[in-house]
Design a protein around this motif. Structure first.
Motif, short mmCIF file in Angstrom:
data_model
loop_
_atom_site.label_atom_id
_atom_site.label_comp_id
_atom_site.label_asym_id
_atom_site.label_seq_id
_atom_site.Cartn_x
_atom_site.Cartn_y
_atom_site.Cartn_z
N MET A 1 30.48 61.61 38.23
CA MET A 1 30.98 60.37 37.60
C MET A 1 30.23 59.34 37.67
O MET A 1 29.70 58.99 38.57
N GLU A 2 30.30 58.63 36.35
CA GLU A 2 29.49 57.59 36.06
C GLU A 2 30.06 56.30 37.13
O GLU A 2 31.11 56.00 37.27
N PRO A 3 29.18 55.36 37.36
CA PRO A 3 29.52 54.19 38.23
C PRO A 3 30.29 53.51 37.57
O PRO A 3 30.34 53.41 35.94
N LEU A 4 31.20 52.61 37.95
CA LEU A 4 32.36 52.03 37.28
C LEU A 4 31.83 50.75 36.64
O LEU A 4 31.19 49.76 37.45
N GLU A 5 32.15 50.65 35.42
CA GLU A 5 31.75 49.06 34.99
C GLU A 5 33.10 48.44 35.13
O GLU A 5 34.20 48.75 34.44
N LEU A 6 33.06 47.54 36.15
CA LEU A 6 34.26 46.93 36.44
C LEU A 6 35.00 46.00 35.55
O LEU A 6 35.93 46.41 34.86
N LEU A 7 34.35 44.80 35.33
CA LEU A 7 35.00 43.76 34.57
C LEU A 7 34.25 43.55 33.23
O LEU A 7 34.79 42.46 32.66
N GLU A 8 33.21 44.12 32.77
CA GLU A 8 32.42 43.66 31.91
C GLU A 8 32.95 42.55 31.02
O GLU A 8 33.72 42.60 30.15
N CYS A 9 32.41 41.36 31.26
CA CYS A 9 32.88 40.27 30.23
C CYS A 9 34.47 39.69 30.53
O CYS A 9 34.88 39.29 29.48
N SER A 10 34.82 39.93 31.62
CA SER A 10 36.51 39.74 31.86
C SER A 10 36.55 38.34 32.40
O SER A 10 35.74 37.74 33.29
N SER A 11 37.53 37.84 31.99
CA SER A 11 38.11 36.36 32.80
C SER A 11 38.87 36.50 33.76
O SER A 11 39.48 37.71 33.88
N PRO A 12 38.92 35.64 34.66
CA PRO A 12 40.06 35.64 35.74
C PRO A 12 41.47 35.91 35.28
O PRO A 12 41.97 35.65 34.23
N LEU A 13 42.20 36.62 36.23
CA LEU A 13 43.28 36.83 36.15
C LEU A 13 44.35 35.87 35.59
O LEU A 13 45.33 36.05 34.72
N ALA A 14 44.13 34.52 36.30
CA ALA A 14 44.96 33.54 35.81
C ALA A 14 44.64 32.82 34.50
O ALA A 14 45.51 32.03 33.81
N ARG A 15 43.56 33.24 33.67
CA ARG A 15 43.23 32.91 32.59
C ARG A 15 43.41 33.65 31.50
O ARG A 15 43.91 33.28 30.27
N GLU A 16 43.55 35.08 31.46
CA GLU A 16 43.61 36.02 30.38
C GLU A 16 44.19 37.31 31.12
O GLU A 16 43.43 37.89 32.01
N PRO A 17 45.10 37.97 30.78
CA PRO A 17 45.47 39.32 31.15
C PRO A 17 44.37 40.43 31.08
O PRO A 17 43.75 40.22 29.96
N LEU A 18 44.11 41.35 31.81
CA LEU A 18 43.43 42.38 31.63
C LEU A 18 44.08 43.51 30.59
O LEU A 18 45.16 43.40 30.63
N ASP A 19 43.03 43.84 30.05
CA ASP A 19 43.52 44.89 29.03
C ASP A 19 43.55 46.29 29.89
O ASP A 19 43.34 46.46 31.09
N VAL A 20 44.14 47.48 29.20
CA VAL A 20 44.41 48.74 29.77
C VAL A 20 43.10 49.19 30.57
O VAL A 20 43.27 49.87 31.68
N GLN B 1 40.37 47.74 31.62
CA GLN B 1 40.20 46.93 32.64
C GLN B 1 41.20 47.05 33.93
O GLN B 1 40.54 47.13 35.01
N ALA B 2 42.30 46.87 33.43
CA ALA B 2 43.26 47.25 34.76
C ALA B 2 43.01 48.64 35.35
O ALA B 2 43.11 48.63 36.79
N ALA B 3 42.69 49.72 34.67
CA ALA B 3 42.41 51.17 35.24
C ALA B 3 41.06 51.05 36.20
O ALA B 3 41.41 51.59 37.19
N GLY B 4 40.23 50.23 35.82
CA GLY B 4 38.95 50.30 36.42
C GLY B 4 39.29 49.48 37.80
O GLY B 4 38.62 49.79 38.77
N VAL B 5 39.77 48.22 37.54
CA VAL B 5 40.00 47.43 38.78
C VAL B 5 40.96 48.06 39.73
O VAL B 5 40.81 48.08 41.15
N ALA B 6 41.77 48.91 39.11
CA ALA B 6 42.86 49.70 40.17
C ALA B 6 42.11 50.60 40.94
O ALA B 6 42.40 50.79 42.02
#
Length: 113
Positions: A1-20, A22-27
């Motif tokens: 399994m490849e290492p997880l690309e966690l949030l590649e260019c993602s904003s904090p939760l309070a600013r912008e919702p995670l896409d599907v 991103q949410a799966a990776g963070v989970a």
């Protein structure tokens, strides 16, 4: 399994919702950290002298078999929280600071929220 690309260019939760994706990776990362043994392993490695610990250092801290500890280490590596390096007959583990920084940035919330 490849290492997880966690949030590649993602904003904090309070600013912008995670896409599907991103949410799966963070989970996956939080699921790995949701196990008390894995959380302790990460803590032991992060706080160990020199910022790295070998399997022998970890085995002594748990009343678990070596294969069980290896499984937990594998899970932490798969989600990108740890990296490893073999030296002679031992494997040494280090925390991946970028992954922890991404988690920290994701969870940072302004005081006014």
């Amino acid at each position: 399994m490849e290492p997880l690309e966690l949030l590649e260019c993602s904003s904090p939760l309070a600013r912008e919702p995670l896409d599907v994706e991103q949410a799966a990776g963070v989970a996956r990362v939080f699921k790995a950290l949701g196990d008390p043994v894995r959380l302790r392993i990460l803590s032991i490695v992060a706080s160990h002298e020199g910022g790295e610990a070998c399997v022998c250092d970890l085995s002594a801290a748990f009343d678990l078999s070596q294969p069980t500890i290896s499984h937990h280490l594998k899970v932490l590596k798969e989600v990108g929280l740890l990296t490893s390096e073999r030296r002679a007959s031992w494997v040494y583990y280090r925390v991946v600071p970028e992954t922890l920084a991404e988690l920290s940035a994701l969870l940072s919330v302004p005081a006014t929220v």
